[in-house]
Design an enzyme around this catalytic site. Structure first.
Site, PDB file in Angstrom:
ATOM      1  N   GLU A 103      -3.428   2.411  -6.901  1.00 21.83           N
ATOM      2  CA  GLU A 103      -3.879   3.338  -6.165  1.00 21.83           C
ATOM      3  C   GLU A 103      -2.713   4.334  -5.925  1.00 21.83           C
ATOM      4  O   GLU A 103      -2.076   4.601  -6.064  1.00 21.83           O
ATOM      5  CB  GLU A 103      -3.991   3.207  -4.385  1.00 21.83           C
ATOM      6  CG  GLU A 103      -4.985   2.188  -4.390  1.00 21.83           C
ATOM      7  CD  GLU A 103      -5.872   2.233  -2.859  1.00 21.83           C
ATOM      8  OE1 GLU A 103      -6.391   1.829  -2.216  1.00 21.83           O
ATOM      9  OE2 GLU A 103      -4.571   2.721  -2.470  1.00 21.83           O
ATOM     10  N   HIS A 133       1.132  -1.830   0.250  1.00 22.06           N
ATOM     11  CA  HIS A 133      -0.203   0.251   0.442  1.00 22.06           C
ATOM     12  C   HIS A 133       0.766   1.247   0.479  1.00 22.06           C
ATOM     13  O   HIS A 133       1.825   1.068   0.333  1.00 22.06           O
ATOM     14  CB  HIS A 133      -1.006   0.115   1.078  1.00 22.06           C
ATOM     15  CG  HIS A 133      -1.960   0.550   1.272  1.00 22.06           C
ATOM     16  ND1 HIS A 133      -1.418   2.340   2.018  1.00 22.06           N
ATOM     17  CD2 HIS A 133      -2.876   1.213   1.020  1.00 22.06           C
ATOM     18  CE1 HIS A 133      -2.749   2.612   1.189  1.00 22.06           C
ATOM     19  NE2 HIS A 133      -3.737   2.386   0.886  1.00 22.06           N
TER      20      HIS A 133
END
Ligand code: G3P
Length: 219
Positions: A137, A89
């Protein structure tokens, strides 16, 4: 599919972690859209026990067995029934070499959801990876209230989906998602689902907000 990332927002601490998971479960039942919480290792086991829903970790560490104090073990998580984990992430980046090394020994029944942050990564180090899901993302759009990966990067979503189609890896997208239109655009570009955090966790009414995003899968 919707993944609701709790991050470390204080609205998710303690008992609230379970309350939000119950909202995920309720909205999933009502809309028939799979919705799973993405949580810290502190909450994973409790959420799973108290709700029985698929529970995903935000990250695992690099060493999984034996003398590795403080590391979150994918092997131990799988053993107690956690369903998978994000890797890389934007807020918990890993080196490409480490990601590939972990994927090579990843537990069989444990989802691997590898985040990439640009189309350059899809064409570079992440070109041939085969996790359970790739999650696209763009870092700079995370937490944005007006712009999202869907409104700003629709063509990149399409290209990334096409790229991973070859190796049969479904793509999820996240960053700034805050309205049904973001969901619709993401699906139109070929994404299989979304990741969302602030729009739900910071909402005055998380259930209503989650409902709105989930409904967009069904129109
Ligand atoms: O993993 C999802 C997350 O990074 C997106 O955050 O706040 O833009 O929905 P947010």
């Amino acid at each position: 599919m919707i993944l609701v990332n709790y991050k470390n927002y204080q609205e998710t601490w303690g008992d609230k972690a379970v309350e939000i998971a119950k909202i995920c479960e309720k909205v999933a039942k009502e809309t028939k859209v799979p919705i799973y919480p993405v949580v810290s290792a502190l909450d994973g086991h409790r959420i799973m026990k108290e709700t029985g829903i698929k529970t995903i970790l935000q990250a695992v560490g690099e060493r999984w067995e034996g003398a590795s104090s403080g590391q979150v073990s994918a092997l131990a998580a799988e053993k107690i029934g956690i369903s998978g984990s994000l890797l890389n992430h934007s807020e918990m980046k890993m080196k490409p070499g480490t990601i590939k090394k972990l994927l090579a020994v990843w537990p069989g029944n444990f989802w691997s959801i590898v985040c990439i942050h640009s189309i350059g990564q899809a064409e570079g180090w992440a070109k041939n990876i085969r996790p359970s899901y790739v999650a696209y993302e763009p870092t700079y759009l995370i937490g944005n209230k007006d712009k999202s990966v869907a409104s700003e990067k629709a063509q990149d979503i399409k290209k990334i989906v096409e790229h991973y189609q070859k190796q049969k890896v479904p793509v999820l997208v996240g960053a700034g998602i805050h309205q049904g239109e973001d969901v619709k655009m993401s699906l139109r570009m070929g994404a299989k689902g979304i990741l969302v955090a602030s729009d739900i966790i910071k909402a005055a009414n998380p259930e209503k907000e989650l409902h709105e995003l989930a409904q967009a899968f069904n129109v």
